[in-house]
Design a protein around this motif. Structure first.
Motif, PDB file in Angstrom:
ATOM      1  N   ARG A  83       0.743  -0.920  -0.392  1.00  0.00           N
ATOM      2  CA  ARG A  83       0.006   0.094  -0.262  1.00  0.00           C
ATOM      3  C   ARG A  83       0.621   0.920   0.208  1.00  0.00           C
ATOM      4  O   ARG A  83       1.523   1.354   1.085  1.00  0.00           O
ATOM      5  CB  ARG A  83      -0.575   0.323   1.083  1.00  0.00           C
ATOM      6  CG  ARG A  83      -2.009   0.729   0.971  1.00  0.00           C
ATOM      7  CD  ARG A  83      -3.109   1.206   2.490  1.00  0.00           C
ATOM      8  NE  ARG A  83      -2.701   1.062   3.732  1.00  0.00           N
ATOM      9  CZ  ARG A  83      -2.372   0.066   4.567  1.00  0.00           C
ATOM     10  NH1 ARG A  83      -3.263  -0.459   4.785  1.00  0.00           N
ATOM     11  NH2 ARG A  83      -1.999   0.666   5.985  1.00  0.00           N
ATOM     12  N   ILE A  84       0.823   2.052  -0.774  1.00  0.00           N
ATOM     13  CA  ILE A  84       1.712   2.917  -1.210  1.00  0.00           C
ATOM     14  C   ILE A  84       1.096   4.174  -0.758  1.00  0.00           C
ATOM     15  O   ILE A  84       1.814   5.495  -0.721  1.00  0.00           O
ATOM     16  CB  ILE A  84       2.074   3.629  -2.831  1.00  0.00           C
ATOM     17  CG1 ILE A  84       0.637   3.667  -3.333  1.00  0.00           C
ATOM     18  CG2 ILE A  84       2.387   2.802  -3.028  1.00  0.00           C
ATOM     19  CD1 ILE A  84       1.350   4.682  -4.696  1.00  0.00           C
ATOM     20  N   GLY A  85      -0.149   4.389   0.113  1.00  0.00           N
ATOM     21  CA  GLY A  85      -0.551   5.793   0.285  1.00  0.00           C
ATOM     22  C   GLY A  85      -1.993   5.846   0.103  1.00  0.00           C
ATOM     23  O   GLY A  85      -2.577   4.623  -0.314  1.00  0.00           O
ATOM     24  N   TYR A  86      -2.663   6.857   0.131  1.00  0.00           N
ATOM     25  CA  TYR A  86      -3.811   6.760   0.122  1.00  0.00           C
ATOM     26  C   TYR A  86      -4.123   8.264  -1.517  1.00  0.00           C
ATOM     27  O   TYR A  86      -3.157   9.279  -1.269  1.00  0.00           O
ATOM     28  CB  TYR A  86      -4.935   8.001   1.093  1.00  0.00           C
ATOM     29  CG  TYR A  86      -4.713   6.028   2.771  1.00  0.00           C
ATOM     30  CD1 TYR A  86      -6.012   5.509   2.562  1.00  0.00           C
ATOM     31  CD2 TYR A  86      -3.510   6.516   3.309  1.00  0.00           C
ATOM     32  CE1 TYR A  86      -5.595   4.547   2.675  1.00  0.00           C
ATOM     33  CE2 TYR A  86      -4.165   5.675   4.047  1.00  0.00           C
ATOM     34  CZ  TYR A  86      -4.266   4.735   3.872  1.00  0.00           C
ATOM     35  OH  TYR A  86      -5.171   3.235   5.307  1.00  0.00           O
ATOM     36  N   ASP A  87      -5.179   8.194  -2.095  1.00  0.00           N
ATOM     37  CA  ASP A  87      -5.309   9.319  -2.843  1.00  0.00           C
ATOM     38  C   ASP A  87      -7.386   9.749  -2.451  1.00  0.00           C
ATOM     39  O   ASP A  87      -8.232   8.821  -2.274  1.00  0.00           O
ATOM     40  CB  ASP A  87      -5.848   8.784  -3.907  1.00  0.00           C
ATOM     41  CG  ASP A  87      -5.902   9.944  -5.547  1.00  0.00           C
ATOM     42  OD1 ASP A  87      -5.238  10.494  -5.135  1.00  0.00           O
ATOM     43  OD2 ASP A  87      -6.551   8.824  -6.529  1.00  0.00           O
ATOM     44  N   GLY A  88      -7.599  10.844  -2.545  1.00  0.00           N
ATOM     45  CA  GLY A  88      -8.584  12.064  -2.267  1.00  0.00           C
ATOM     46  C   GLY A  88      -9.267  11.972  -3.499  1.00  0.00           C
ATOM     47  O   GLY A  88      -8.553  11.822  -4.664  1.00  0.00           O
ATOM     48  N   ILE A  89     -10.732  11.822  -3.229  1.00  0.00           N
ATOM     49  CA  ILE A  89     -11.281  11.766  -4.516  1.00  0.00           C
ATOM     50  C   ILE A  89     -12.348  13.213  -4.530  1.00  0.00           C
ATOM     51  O   ILE A  89     -12.334  13.229  -3.207  1.00  0.00           O
ATOM     52  CB  ILE A  89     -12.141  10.967  -4.617  1.00  0.00           C
ATOM     53  CG1 ILE A  89     -11.769   9.855  -5.584  1.00  0.00           C
ATOM     54  CG2 ILE A  89     -13.452  11.161  -6.093  1.00  0.00           C
ATOM     55  CD1 ILE A  89     -12.330   8.191  -5.399  1.00  0.00           C
ATOM     56  N   VAL A  90     -12.312  14.324  -4.991  1.00  0.00           N
ATOM     57  CA  VAL A  90     -13.242  15.793  -5.322  1.00  0.00           C
ATOM     58  C   VAL A  90     -13.778  15.807  -5.786  1.00  0.00           C
ATOM     59  O   VAL A  90     -13.377  14.770  -7.469  1.00  0.00           O
ATOM     60  CB  VAL A  90     -11.930  17.087  -4.802  1.00  0.00           C
ATOM     61  CG1 VAL A  90     -10.771  16.799  -3.560  1.00  0.00           C
ATOM     62  CG2 VAL A  90     -10.975  17.178  -6.273  1.00  0.00           C
ATOM     63  N   PHE A  91     -14.536  16.551  -5.644  1.00  0.00           N
ATOM     64  CA  PHE A  91     -15.500  17.241  -6.560  1.00  0.00           C
ATOM     65  C   PHE A  91     -15.304  18.662  -6.579  1.00  0.00           C
ATOM     66  O   PHE A  91     -15.358  19.518  -6.418  1.00  0.00           O
ATOM     67  CB  PHE A  91     -17.234  16.821  -5.823  1.00  0.00           C
ATOM     68  CG  PHE A  91     -17.635  15.855  -5.931  1.00  0.00           C
ATOM     69  CD1 PHE A  91     -18.702  15.464  -6.731  1.00  0.00           C
ATOM     70  CD2 PHE A  91     -17.719  14.947  -4.531  1.00  0.00           C
ATOM     71  CE1 PHE A  91     -19.524  13.513  -6.217  1.00  0.00           C
ATOM     72  CE2 PHE A  91     -17.803  13.485  -4.107  1.00  0.00           C
ATOM     73  CZ  PHE A  91     -18.862  13.580  -5.275  1.00  0.00           C
ATOM     74  N   ALA A  92     -15.147  18.461  -8.598  1.00  0.00           N
ATOM     75  CA  ALA A  92     -14.777  20.205  -8.594  1.00  0.00           C
ATOM     76  C   ALA A  92     -15.691  20.809  -9.834  1.00  0.00           C
ATOM     77  O   ALA A  92     -16.045  20.180 -10.270  1.00  0.00           O
ATOM     78  CB  ALA A  92     -13.449  20.274  -8.754  1.00  0.00           C
ATOM     79  N   SER A  93     -15.595  21.782  -9.656  1.00  0.00           N
ATOM     80  CA  SER A  93     -16.098  22.579 -11.087  1.00  0.00           C
ATOM     81  C   SER A  93     -15.869  23.691 -11.614  1.00  0.00           C
ATOM     82  O   SER A  93     -14.340  24.079 -10.590  1.00  0.00           O
ATOM     83  CB  SER A  93     -18.376  23.082 -10.447  1.00  0.00           C
ATOM     84  OG  SER A  93     -17.410  24.164  -9.342  1.00  0.00           O
ATOM     85  N   GLN A  94     -16.453  23.935 -12.494  1.00  0.00           N
ATOM     86  CA  GLN A  94     -15.663  24.988 -13.183  1.00  0.00           C
ATOM     87  C   GLN A  94     -15.494  26.709 -12.107  1.00  0.00           C
ATOM     88  O   GLN A  94     -16.249  27.135 -11.438  1.00  0.00           O
ATOM     89  CB  GLN A  94     -16.409  26.590 -14.467  1.00  0.00           C
ATOM     90  CG  GLN A  94     -15.489  25.851 -15.774  1.00  0.00           C
ATOM     91  CD  GLN A  94     -16.758  26.938 -16.810  1.00  0.00           C
ATOM     92  OE1 GLN A  94     -16.987  28.409 -16.789  1.00  0.00           O
ATOM     93  NE2 GLN A  94     -17.103  25.738 -17.729  1.00  0.00           N
ATOM     94  N   ALA A 144     -12.079  18.988 -19.933  1.00  0.00           N
ATOM     95  CA  ALA A 144     -12.996  19.014 -21.150  1.00  0.00           C
ATOM     96  C   ALA A 144     -13.896  19.802 -20.936  1.00  0.00           C
ATOM     97  O   ALA A 144     -14.414  20.582 -21.372  1.00  0.00           O
ATOM     98  CB  ALA A 144     -11.898  18.217 -21.942  1.00  0.00           C
ATOM     99  N   ARG A 145     -14.748  18.569 -20.156  1.00  0.00           N
ATOM    100  CA  ARG A 145     -16.100  18.287 -19.968  1.00  0.00           C
ATOM    101  C   ARG A 145     -16.389  19.722 -19.404  1.00  0.00           C
ATOM    102  O   ARG A 145     -17.402  20.787 -19.626  1.00  0.00           O
ATOM    103  CB  ARG A 145     -16.816  17.495 -19.827  1.00  0.00           C
ATOM    104  CG  ARG A 145     -16.694  15.771 -20.619  1.00  0.00           C
ATOM    105  CD  ARG A 145     -17.729  16.431 -21.542  1.00  0.00           C
ATOM    106  NE  ARG A 145     -17.233  15.171 -22.497  1.00  0.00           N
ATOM    107  CZ  ARG A 145     -18.164  14.405 -22.847  1.00  0.00           C
ATOM    108  NH1 ARG A 145     -19.569  14.416 -21.659  1.00  0.00           N
ATOM    109  NH2 ARG A 145     -18.770  12.794 -23.100  1.00  0.00           N
ATOM    110  N   ILE A 146     -16.119  19.836 -18.525  1.00  0.00           N
ATOM    111  CA  ILE A 146     -16.053  20.854 -17.477  1.00  0.00           C
ATOM    112  C   ILE A 146     -15.726  22.503 -17.917  1.00  0.00           C
ATOM    113  O   ILE A 146     -16.769  22.906 -17.594  1.00  0.00           O
ATOM    114  CB  ILE A 146     -15.280  20.758 -15.277  1.00  0.00           C
ATOM    115  CG1 ILE A 146     -15.828  19.158 -15.367  1.00  0.00           C
ATOM    116  CG2 ILE A 146     -15.496  22.329 -14.805  1.00  0.00           C
ATOM    117  CD1 ILE A 146     -16.829  19.512 -14.345  1.00  0.00           C
ATOM    118  N   ASP A 147     -15.188  22.314 -18.488  1.00  0.00           N
ATOM    119  CA  ASP A 147     -14.122  23.616 -19.183  1.00  0.00           C
ATOM    120  C   ASP A 147     -15.662  23.914 -20.381  1.00  0.00           C
ATOM    121  O   ASP A 147     -15.719  24.887 -20.327  1.00  0.00           O
ATOM    122  CB  ASP A 147     -13.481  23.391 -19.895  1.00  0.00           C
ATOM    123  CG  ASP A 147     -11.986  24.194 -19.522  1.00  0.00           C
ATOM    124  OD1 ASP A 147     -12.214  24.289 -18.446  1.00  0.00           O
ATOM    125  OD2 ASP A 147     -10.817  23.479 -19.749  1.00  0.00           O
ATOM    126  N   ALA A 148     -15.945  23.322 -20.934  1.00  0.00           N
ATOM    127  CA  ALA A 148     -17.700  23.449 -21.642  1.00  0.00           C
ATOM    128  C   ALA A 148     -18.516  23.769 -21.363  1.00  0.00           C
ATOM    129  O   ALA A 148     -19.883  24.001 -21.475  1.00  0.00           O
ATOM    130  CB  ALA A 148     -16.913  22.478 -22.768  1.00  0.00           C
TER     131      ALA A 148
END
Lengths: 346, 442
Positions: A107-118, A234-238
């Motif tokens: 196990r190398i570590g943890y990754d967070g999952i975030v919700f982001a918008s433009q 790219a989708r968020i950009d648009a």
């Protein structure tokens, strides 16, 4: 004639190079596209700091990587599989059938999952799992009744959210990230809104209800992204109203384009993820084929190097890039150094 | 019927060649309209081309420039020994460098306040370059050496105008607003400047945290090695197959079957050849993974139908009278083919081959399955290793960069497209020149 000669010599060259293919001198890695950035950082540093050649790291997804890992033992199979989820029983069995029995889990570590918008879009600054569930589930609770999702705008179910059309870009089913999204967000929201209870009250078994919680609406408000985070970006950009799911490291590299939302009031950061306050995170792994240690030059050194404090520790380049380092790193280092395989008691 | 008879009895209008009648005018108008459609179609095509080239150039040209920090640095023997003892040696080199740079900047008396952390954030990854330099040149230890090292990716983008202070949020790990003030001061002092990015052309791929050092060189070599394999295998096999099919083979159901299959193969999606390559070359024949040799073999399968079809077409274009004349003076069929038909068909064959190669050069999908798409960062050490050692290819490298989170990699992906296009363009120009030079018309 000359063409016959040419053909003959070409075939001869092909034959010679085929037989002359000596022992592979580089470590061969494949798997999760989430782990790939970290693996590439370590691979580059490994090439710079050791006299072994730089390892080759391919991506393609956790499942594809583990499948290739389980293809068998030998030079034409990969040495290490990267995964953004733990290996499954089914995969261990498939491995064993092909002779891959001794696997070292790292196990190398943890990754967070975030919700982001433009960054210039509507004010999506705070979400809870219930919000995401209410926005994306095919069936939600409205006034105590389980009904087909009527919500068109975020403000329809939570007055604190902006009155913007619902549009979410979530990882496709082949991604390891999807599993975390389902488990930590959709199921949590399903339970919190009472939808799960309602489903069970309607006669569903607990397992069926949980599966039903994982579904997302199919009317185009929830879009599966099968590519990587650049596609989501790219989708968020648009789409001004779009909300996307990203890895923490990806978001931190693009803070000039994205703004992040808190989850249940906690802002995602390496600290909140390490402390467990931020709810949506998952461990990242790689798996080593023990039979290849000692056969493939540099494999043991690479694994030791990967989990060493200077690389995977809190001040190392991986943490600098966005990986949340594992508080139990020293145990991992020991396991890698001693070659402790899965199922051998630890 | 009454209408028809009425027509016949009506007096015909007077005609003159000088005055166009209605039908002539209609015909002429139709022709004009058709020409207008043609011009519109070409304009639309050209417009698309202009937009494409403009977007490629505007996005890709910055990749050939980079922001560098010009600095003198001295590493002592003791520091070298200390660094070589560490686990992460490159980090120690970086620390020495940053400390030395910070001291030098303090001596310069800049008007901006800064600390070592800020200097560190300004620099790209330098440890690897420093270590390999001092290991190759031990005589440089203890002497001042002038280095030109890449700045951090955000600093690079700042000077190229794609990143501004607005993009920096509070507590950003990678860069702070004050860092850019320092960068401005350094640029004024001539320490930070723009330079041509040779490393982009000669370098290898780098980890995601080191966009400044990434180069396309190794993958250009990988593509070149693959093209050698494709050329050496597909040209003789393709030409031999088409000569036999066109000049010697009897026309029966079996050769018809072969012909249909060749046309079919030409239309098979390239990923299918990748799957075949994985199963046959790697899993069955145990050839190495990620190797240009396997890539070349897979692309050979893909290119063969193209070459066979174009070769057969150019053999067919040689007039039968040439064959008849040769046979008439007593040449054998083989002599006829090799002394007369093949030389005349050669320009067409070469054109077809080069176009087939160009198509193979831009192919990514089959490489995906044989392990050539990924992080592969090394030059082969020997010629043979160039074939069987792991290497990437240009389109695979571009695909890889486009997926990375740092915007500088996206820029490099566009830059890689320019390099790939230059190769494709020069191959096509060679094809056109060959045809111009040697083609004969009857």
């Amino acid at each position: 004639m000359s063409y016959a000669k040419l053909t003959a010599s070409a075939l001869a060259i092909a034959a010679i190079s085929a037989t002359a293919a000596q022992a592979r001198d580089n470590v061969q890695i494949a798997g999760s596209s989430t782990v790939l950035p970290y693996a590439s950082i370590v691979a580059e540093a490994f090439g710079e700091n050791f006299d072994f050649p730089t390892p080759v790291v391919e991506s393609g997804g956790s499942s594809a990587g583990l499948k290739r890992f389980c293809d068998g033992v030998g030079e034409n199979t990969i040495d290490i599989a990267n995964a953004s989820r733990a290996i499954r029983e089914k995969e261990i069995k498939a491995c064993a059938e092909n002779g891959v029995t001794d696997i070292i889990e790292v196990r190398i570590g943890y990754d967070g999952i975030v919700f982001a918008s433009q960054i210039n879009g509507p004010d999506f600054t705070a979400f809870t799992p219930s919000d995401i569930f209410n926005a994306l589930a095919p069936k939600v609770m409205v006034d105590g009744q389980l009904v087909d999702n009527p919500h068109q705008q975020w403000s329809d179910f939570n007055a604190d959210l902006p009155a913007a059309d619902i549009l979410a870009f979530i990882p496709g089913t082949k991604h390891g990230t999807r599993e975390v999204f389902e488990e930590k967000v959709l199921v949590a929201g399903c339970e919190a809104t009472g939808a799960m209870e309602a489903m069970m009250a309607a006669g569903m078994s607990e397992d069926d209800a949980e599966d039903a919680c994982l579904e997302v609406r199919t009317d185009g408000k929830s879009v599966d992204i099968d590519g990587d985070y650049t596609e989501t970006l790219a989708r968020i950009d648009a789409n001004t109203n779009g909300v996307g799911v990203f890895g923490l490291a990806f978001y931190e590299n693009n803070t000039d384009k994205l703004k992040v939302a808190t989850m249940s009031g906690v802002a995602p950061s390496t600290e909140t993820i390490a402390s467990g306050e931020y709810p949506v995170s998952r461990p990242l792994f790689f798996y080593i084929k023990k039979a290849h240690i000692g056969v493939i030059p540099g494999l043991q050194e690479f694994a030791d190097f990967f989990v060493s404090d200077v690389i995977a520790g809190p001040d190392g380049p991986l943490a600098q890039y966005g990986l949340v380092s594992d508080p139990e790193l020293s145990a991992t280092q020991e396991a890698v150094a001693s070659g402790t395989t899965m199922g051998s008691g630890s | 019927m009454t209408d028809a008879s009425m027509d016949q009895t009506a007096p015909r209008p007077k005609r003159s060649l000088h005055v166009a009648d209605d039908r002539t005018r209609a015909r002429r108008a139709a022709e004009k309209r058709f020409r207008a459609y043609g011009v519109a179609a070409i304009t639309a095509g050209l417009l698309c081309l202009v937009v494409l080239i403009w977007s490629i150039l505007s996005n890709g040209l910055p990749a050939f420039q980079r922001t560098v920090v010009d600095i003198e640095f001295t590493l002592t023997q003791e520091q070298f020994d200390e660094a070589e003892k560490a686990v992460l040696k490159t980090k120690v080199y970086t620390d020495f460098f940053i400390a030395s740079l910070t001291r030098q900047l303090e001596d310069q008396g800049l008007e901006v306040a800064f600390d070592g952390k800020a200097v560190e954030r300004l620099m790209g990854k330098v440890g690897g370059t420093l270590r390999s330099f001092y290991r190759d040149n031990p005589q440089a230890l203890g002497r001042a050496v002038s280095f030109e090292l890449p700045a951090a990716s955000r600093v690079d983008r700042y000077f190229k105008g794609t990143f501004s202070r607005d993009g920096i949020s509070e507590g950003n790990r990678f860069i702070q607003v004050e860092d850019l003030d320092l960068a401005d001061a350094l640029a004024e002092a001539g320490i930070i400047r723009q330079a041509f990015n040779w490393e982009f052309i000669t370098g290898v791929d780098t980890g995601v945290d080191n966009p400044g050092g990434a180069g396309i060189g190794a993958s250009v070599l990988g593509s070149f090695m693959m093209m050698i394999v494709v050329l050496v295998l597909s040209l003789p096999i393709g030409v031999a197959a088409s000569i036999y099919l066109e000049e010697f083979a009897p026309k029966n159901w079996f050769t018809d079957l072969i012909e249909v299959n060749i046309s079919n193969l030409a239309a098979v999606p390239s990923i299918v050849f990748g799957i075949l390559g994985l199963a046959v070359f790697i899993q069955f024949m145990h050839l190495p993974q990620s190797a240009p040799l396997v890539g070349g073999l897979v692309l050979t399968l893909m290119t063969l139908p193209t070459i066979i079809i174009s070769t057969r077409a150019s053999l067919r274009a040689v007039p039968p009278s040439i064959r008849d004349a040769a046979l008439g003076v007593g040449a054998s069929r083989m002599q006829t083919v090799f002394h007369h038909v093949l030389p005349l068909a050669m320009p067409g064959i070469l054109t077809g081959t080069i176009i087939g190669l160009a198509q193979a050069l831009g192919e990514t999908a089959p490489l995906l399955l044989i392990g050539m798409v990924g992080f592969i960062a090394r030059y082969p050490e020997t010629f043979l290793q160039g074939f069987e050692g792991p290497n990437s290819a240009m389109p695979a490298q571009i695909y890889n960069w486009a997926a990375r989170s740092d915007a500088v990699f996206t820029e490099k992906a566009w830059g890689g497209i320019i390099v790939l296009l230059i190769f494709l363009l020069s191959m096509n120009i060679i094809a056109i020149l060959l045809r111009r030079r040697f083609e004969r018309r009857w």
